[in-house]
Design a protein around this motif. Structure first.
Motif, PDB file in Angstrom:
ATOM      1  N   ASN A 134       0.824  -1.211   0.000  1.00  0.00           N
ATOM      2  CA  ASN A 134       0.000   0.000   0.000  1.00  0.00           C
ATOM      3  C   ASN A 134       0.859   1.262   0.000  1.00  0.00           C
ATOM      4  OD1 ASN A 134      -2.477  -1.330   0.000  1.00  0.00           O
ATOM      5  ND2 ASN A 134      -2.572  -1.448   2.229  1.00  0.00           N
ATOM      6  N   LEU A 138       1.248   4.197  -2.927  1.00  0.00           N
ATOM      7  CA  LEU A 138       1.066   5.615  -2.642  1.00  0.00           C
ATOM      8  C   LEU A 138       2.286   6.416  -3.091  1.00  0.00           C
ATOM      9  CD1 LEU A 138      -0.903   7.627  -1.341  1.00  0.00           C
ATOM     10  CD2 LEU A 138       0.277   7.257   0.829  1.00  0.00           C
ATOM     11  N   ASN A 141       2.280   7.011  -6.844  1.00  0.00           N
ATOM     12  CA  ASN A 141       1.373   8.074  -7.274  1.00  0.00           C
ATOM     13  C   ASN A 141       1.916   9.459  -6.940  1.00  0.00           C
ATOM     14  OD1 ASN A 141      -1.387   7.006  -8.392  1.00  0.00           O
ATOM     15  ND2 ASN A 141      -0.808   5.596  -6.761  1.00  0.00           N
ATOM     16  N   MET A 267      -4.437  10.393  -2.350  1.00  0.00           N
ATOM     17  CA  MET A 267      -3.560  10.580  -1.182  1.00  0.00           C
ATOM     18  C   MET A 267      -4.334  10.385   0.134  1.00  0.00           C
ATOM     19  SD  MET A 267      -0.782  11.291  -2.721  1.00  0.00           S
ATOM     20  CE  MET A 267      -0.226  11.885  -4.309  1.00  0.00           C
ATOM     21  N   GLN A 270      -6.490   6.284  -0.282  1.00  0.00           N
ATOM     22  CA  GLN A 270      -5.714   5.048  -0.291  1.00  0.00           C
ATOM     23  C   GLN A 270      -5.310   4.564   1.115  1.00  0.00           C
ATOM     24  OE1 GLN A 270      -2.308   3.973   0.034  1.00  0.00           O
ATOM     25  NE2 GLN A 270      -2.893   1.944  -0.729  1.00  0.00           N
ATOM     26  N   SER A 323      -7.606   2.178  -5.306  1.00  0.00           N
ATOM     27  CA  SER A 323      -6.822   2.235  -4.065  1.00  0.00           C
ATOM     28  C   SER A 323      -6.832   0.889  -3.339  1.00  0.00           C
ATOM     29  CB  SER A 323      -7.362   3.331  -3.145  1.00  0.00           C
ATOM     30  OG  SER A 323      -8.620   2.973  -2.601  1.00  0.00           O
TER      31      SER A 323
END
Length: 397
Positions: A134, A138, A141, A267, A270, A323
């Motif tokens: 995860n 993030l 991105n 942001m 997720q 996400s």
């Protein structure tokens, strides 16, 4: 050690994706406006570039499993860095096209290697493995968003810097691998602890042995099919959606604003969705199936959409779904893998995602032209929901 290990991986992942976000918008513009080539020629070059990147993905997985973890990263970064250095000083035609395809190969190798390293770290920290994927998603991105913002300023000011900055990014990653490679491997010394590795391998074999070979291959097929289908649909937002919105009397800034909304909301969404789904559903396949179902349902709002809020709602639902889905798929692949095939399994995710991104715009335009955009959106919704059901049938150890 573990925190520092993750920190360097996050830096390399964000840096790679910053280069991706930086260079992707440049290629078509540079070939058509600066090198005066046609859209057909530039499209062909980008197709070859994508093909070489997929080849690099497969090669990176093989080298990671059979050659060297650090060596695979070094090869990928070195090829990409040298390619961008050449373009910095000499970006004429046809050298630009040739070097760009070589860069695609190097970037493909390094990207799979970074994903595979993430799987290694996840294997070392099973209790927090999903959280690691995860966080990496993030950081990717964040890198893409930063690269997209920088390119609009730098490209207009300097062609040299446009290609030199990506070279500098990959040289930085090279230095990280050279001087911090032992930290990436999770060892205090430059040579790994063979006893610990053997114990980890025994645990991995015990887990994977619970699934028969035919069932494992079926699992991999269902996962790869899901990756391909979801990217066939997701890529419509990057391509044919702009035409659909223009045909419905929206402007390009309305279209661009949706991607800003996607980046900003991701942001926030997720981390929340990652924590929520991990606490509610213990099985990764259920999390993926849920994420796919949400992504598929987002396209329901698009047929005949005349109001801007419909596109906003669709994008927000899509963001919630992605996400959950995109960081969890490599986590599930990691769960099925061992030290002997971890790189190969991670390359499946990258290759089929790249294939979906490559085929999606063309297939979507065919369906929209032969039938309509409404049919395209409903077809995407139906197929993504279907593969969500397929993923739910995966046998998870």
């Amino acid at each position: 050690m573990k925190d520092e290990q993750q920190r360097w991986l996050l830096v390399m992942n964000a840096t790679f994706n910053m280069v991706m976000g930086f260079i992707l918008p440049v290629n078509t513009i540079f070939m058509t406006k600066n090198l005066h080539e046609s859209m057909v020629v530039s499209g062909f070059v980008l197709m070859v570039y994508s093909g070489f990147m997929m080849l690099g993905n497969a090669l990176g997985g093989y080298l990671f499993d059979h050659y060297s973890h650090r060596g695979t990263l070094l090869i990928g970064y070195l090829v990409a860095a040298l390619g961008f250095l050449i373009l910095s000083f000499c970006h004429t035609w046809p050298l630009y096209a040739i070097v760009l395809t070589v860069i695609g190969l190097g970037m493909g190798v390094s990207y799979t290697a970074v994903n595979s390293y993430t799987a290694v770290v996840a294997q070392q920290q099973r209790h927090h493995s999903q959280r690691i994927f995860n966080i990496m998603y993030l950081s990717a991105n964040v890198g893409i968003a930063l690269g997209s913002m920088l390119v609009s300023v730098i490209f207009q000011r300097s062609i040299f810097l446009t290609f030199f900055l990506p070279a500098l990014c990959f040289i930085t990653c090279l230095l990280i691998v050279i001087f911090r490679g032992h930290i990436l491997d999770g060892t205090t010394h430059k040579h790994s602890n063979t006893t610990q590795s053997s114990e980890a391998d025994i645990k991995e074999v015990a887990i994977t042995s619970q699934i028969s070979k035919p069932r494992l291959y079926l699992n991999l097929f269902l996962i790869c099919l899901a990756v391909l289908v979801v990217w066939l649909g997701y890529s419509q937002w990057d391509s044919n959606m702009s035409l659909y919105m223009l045909n419905n009397n929206f402007k390009m800034r309305d279209y661009s604003l949706l991607f800003s909304l996607n980046a900003l909301s991701l942001m926030i969404i997720q981390p929340l969705m990652g924590h929520l789904t991990e606490s509610l559903f213990s099985q990764l396949k259920i999390q993926i199936a849920l994420g796919l179902a949400i992504m598929g349902s987002s396209f329901i709002f698009l047929p005949g959409a005349q109001q801007y809020w419909q596109y906003v709602v669709s994008m927000l639902i899509l963001t919630i779904g992605e996400s959950i889905t995109f960081p969890t798929i490599p986590a599930l692949l990691s769960k099925f893998s061992t030290a002997q095939n971890r790189g190969t399994y991670q390359s499946f995710y990258v290759i089929f995602g790249s294939l979906g991104r490559a085929l999606g715009p063309y297939l979507g335009s065919l369906v929209a032209t032969k039938s309509s955009f409404d049919v395209l959106f409903m077809l995407i919704c139906g197929t993504i929901l279907a593969v969500a059901g397929g993923v739910a049938l995966v046998k998870e150890a």
